[in-house]
Design a protein around this motif. Structure first.
Motif, short mmCIF file in Angstrom:
data_model
loop_
_atom_site.label_atom_id
_atom_site.label_comp_id
_atom_site.label_asym_id
_atom_site.label_seq_id
_atom_site.Cartn_x
_atom_site.Cartn_y
_atom_site.Cartn_z
N GLY A 1 -0.53 25.21 -28.86
CA GLY A 1 -0.17 25.63 -30.18
C GLY A 1 0.75 26.71 -30.42
N ILE A 2 1.50 27.11 -29.39
CA ILE A 2 2.21 28.59 -29.09
C ILE A 2 3.71 27.86 -29.22
N ALA A 3 4.75 28.25 -30.11
CA ALA A 3 5.91 28.04 -29.88
C ALA A 3 6.86 29.06 -29.20
N PRO A 4 7.20 28.78 -27.90
CA PRO A 4 7.95 29.86 -27.05
C PRO A 4 9.37 30.00 -27.46
N LYS A 5 9.93 31.33 -27.21
CA LYS A 5 11.34 31.50 -27.40
C LYS A 5 12.25 30.49 -26.56
N ALA A 6 13.43 30.31 -26.61
CA ALA A 6 14.19 29.39 -25.94
C ALA A 6 14.22 29.53 -24.59
N VAL A 7 14.60 30.72 -23.99
CA VAL A 7 14.93 31.17 -22.66
C VAL A 7 14.08 32.33 -22.17
N VAL A 8 13.55 32.46 -20.84
CA VAL A 8 12.97 33.66 -20.59
C VAL A 8 14.09 34.55 -20.22
N GLU A 9 14.06 35.82 -20.54
CA GLU A 9 14.72 36.96 -20.50
C GLU A 9 14.67 37.52 -19.11
N GLY A 10 15.76 37.82 -18.63
CA GLY A 10 15.79 38.65 -17.03
C GLY A 10 16.30 37.86 -16.22
N PRO A 11 16.04 38.33 -14.97
CA PRO A 11 16.59 37.25 -13.77
C PRO A 11 15.91 35.78 -13.71
N PRO A 12 16.36 35.09 -12.84
CA PRO A 12 15.83 33.76 -12.72
C PRO A 12 14.66 33.94 -11.94
N ALA A 13 13.87 32.53 -11.59
CA ALA A 13 12.64 32.79 -10.95
C ALA A 13 12.88 32.78 -9.42
N ARG A 14 12.53 33.56 -8.68
CA ARG A 14 12.48 33.99 -7.08
C ARG A 14 11.22 34.14 -6.33
N ARG A 15 11.35 33.94 -4.96
CA ARG A 15 10.36 33.98 -4.24
C ARG A 15 9.85 35.31 -4.30
N HIS A 16 10.77 36.32 -4.24
CA HIS A 16 10.21 37.82 -4.32
C HIS A 16 10.78 38.34 -5.89
N PRO A 17 9.92 38.23 -6.83
CA PRO A 17 10.57 38.67 -8.13
C PRO A 17 11.12 40.21 -8.19
N ILE A 18 12.22 40.26 -8.86
CA ILE A 18 12.80 41.63 -9.18
C ILE A 18 12.85 42.12 -10.46
N PHE B 1 22.89 33.83 -9.47
CA PHE B 1 21.88 35.00 -8.88
C PHE B 1 21.55 34.61 -7.34
N ALA B 2 22.14 33.47 -6.71
CA ALA B 2 21.93 33.15 -5.52
C ALA B 2 22.57 34.37 -4.53
N ALA B 3 23.46 35.04 -5.21
CA ALA B 3 24.15 36.19 -4.44
C ALA B 3 23.08 37.48 -4.50
N PHE B 4 22.13 37.52 -4.77
CA PHE B 4 21.18 38.61 -4.86
C PHE B 4 20.16 38.28 -3.76
N PRO B 5 20.08 38.87 -2.66
CA PRO B 5 19.11 38.46 -1.49
C PRO B 5 17.67 38.50 -2.07
N ASP B 6 17.12 37.08 -1.54
CA ASP B 6 15.66 36.84 -1.89
C ASP B 6 14.86 37.08 -0.57
N ASP B 7 14.83 38.09 0.18
CA ASP B 7 14.44 38.29 1.39
C ASP B 7 13.94 39.97 1.40
N LEU B 8 12.87 40.34 1.47
CA LEU B 8 12.42 41.69 1.33
C LEU B 8 12.96 42.63 2.53
N LYS B 9 13.17 42.05 3.76
CA LYS B 9 13.61 42.76 4.98
C LYS B 9 15.21 43.17 4.49
#
Length: 463
Positions: free
Chosen positions: A245-262, A340-348
């Motif tokens: 019963g909660i109406a969310p805002k249209a988009v999630v602010e910030g970076p996209p979903a990633r394996r390693h969040p930033i 954001f595919a240009a931002f490395p999603d690998d901790l090393k």
């Protein structure tokens, strides 16, 4: 009173955070529903992804997860801001970072009050995003004078709260009874007041200039406008809110979903319409201000990492050709993921390219090899040999574009306003009566302390 009899600022902050959460749950019942959803989601993530639970346990984040909160408050004068800084100091919270939201159409600039040492953050990570209204951006002279006059007449702190702040400053701390009383007195500043201090006509004038101006000026106090729990999967929260019963805002602010969040991802439910009594008006009106927000925190980025993030976010918004909203939400999500595919999603890779800050831990293998003359002697070799484990430092701060996006989505599309970029850190610090700390320096210090502790545990003092 001896110093050892004082309650630590960290404990006072933890008490205040818990009391604030209880108060807001009573004032905004949907916040309680949101907390329940976040709790369910976090438990599911921990059960389905044991590596996440292991990392949180290793870094000390697991214990603070359920108590993680940030709030937001908006004040109208330099005096209110400076006194808030003194109030937060009682709880060990310092101003970190400067945020100019005027370029995004919101007439405020802000800082974040929070603890600054990792040991204090583990006890209570409570933080408050604190904004000061930019009265000079009101172009109507008569309206600006009305706002100044209204703000000059109010006192948003109780006499007891002010006395306890002074006692803490004079004595160097508060005892248990005073600390408990301080928490209760300080809460009054953040409470909701359904009685406006203006007539309906004056409210409309302020509202028409900008909804946020009416929110700051037209009430007895600033009232907390949202509290934010931390989730481990914000996309699951976004998808799950309508069923609750909660109406969310249209988009999630910030970076996209990633394996390693930033950095920081945020969403919210839309602001509630609340009944308000105006001066000299027997009919009650309404005001829209308070909402619920959820955040997912990732790695703190270095200067190089932030520059890359900002560049990619700017490119995404340029390609979108407008502000993310309900009509273009799906296209925005697609563009964000592609860019954001240009931002490395690998901790090393993130560590080697100096894109993020990390915490260093000695492993059992490393501790067992302390007497081995042939053991690795550089960080890279130690990590490669499994003698040292690294985990990203959690981002403790905010993102100006995201904050503006949350504010605007809850003020309504008709609240959009055009202001030139009016960053003025010097004026904000003058109002604050103290300098703001550099968040990047704080992360670098935390990383360095962990490297020192790790080297000492491995008996490599010259590393």
């Amino acid at each position: 009173m001896a110093a050892q009899d004082f309650v630590s600022p960290d404990r006072i902050r933890a008490q205040f955070s818990a009391a604030m959460s209880l108060m807001y749950k009573e004032e905004v019942p949907l916040y309680g529903t949101l907390l329940a959803l976040v709790g369910e989601t976090n438990r599911q993530v921990l059960a389905e992804r044991p590596e996440v639970a292991h990392t949180l346990r290793q870094t000390g984040e697991l214990e603070r997860l359920d108590q993680e909160r940030h709030g937001a408050i908006r004040v109208g004068t330099a005096e209110e801001l400076a006194t808030l800084a003194r109030l937060f100091a009682v709880m060990g919270m310092q101003p970190v970072g400067y945020y100019d939201l005027s370029s995004a159409g919101v007439p405020v600039h802000s800082t974040a009050f929070r603890a600054v040492h990792e040991a204090s953050l583990r006890i209570s990570p409570f933080r408050v995003f604190t904004s000061l209204l930019r009265l000079e951006l009101i172009d109507d002279t008569a309206l600006r004078e009305l706002a100044q006059g209204l703000l000059a007449q109010r006192q948003i702190f109780t006499p007891a709260a002010l006395a306890l702040i002074e006692r803490c400053e004079r004595d160097g701390g508060l005892g248990a009874a005073d600390a408990e009383r301080f928490v209760q007195e300080a809460l009054h500043t953040f409470r909701w007041h359904p009685e406006a201090t203006v007539t309906a006509a004056q409210y409309r004038q302020l509202h028409d200039q900008h909804r946020l101006i009416a929110d700051v000026v037209a009430f007895k106090g600033p009232h907390i406008n949202h509290l934010t729990p931390r989730t481990l999967d914000i996309d699951a929260i976004q998808a799950g809110m309508p069923a609750k019963g909660i109406a969310p805002k249209a988009v999630v602010e910030g970076p996209p979903a990633r394996r390693h969040p930033i950095l920081l991802r945020q969403t919210s439910f839309k602001a509630l319409q609340e009944r308000v009594a105006f001066v000299g008006d027997s009919d009650r009106g309404s005001h829209t201000a308070r909402f619920g927000e959820i955040e997912q925190r990732g790695a703190a980025l270095t200067r190089q990492g932030r520059q890359l993030y900002d560049r990619l976010l700017d490119a995404t918004r340029a390609a979108l050709g407008g502000v993310p909203a309900e009509a273009n939400a799906e296209r925005y999500r697609t563009l964000l993921a592609e860019t954001f595919a240009a931002f490395p999603d690998d901790l090393k890779q993130m560590r080697e390219e100096h894109l993020a800050y990390f915490r260093y831990f000695p492993t059992e293998r490393g501790l067992a090899a302390r007497s081995d003359p042939d053991r690795p002697l550089t960080w890279g070799a130690l990590i490669a040999a499994g003698h040292v484990q690294v985990e990203p430092l959690v981002y403790e701060d905010f993102l100006p574009v995201s904050a503006a996006g949350i504010f605007q989505s809850n003020l309504g599309d008709d609240a959009q306003a055009e202001y030139d970029s009016n960053a003025n850190r010097e004026a904000f610090e003058a109002a604050l009566q103290m300098p703001m700390l550099d968040e990047l320096a704080l992360y670098a210090q935390s990383q360095y302390r962990s490297m020192q502790a790790c080297a000492a545990a491995l008996e490599l003092p010259n590393l």
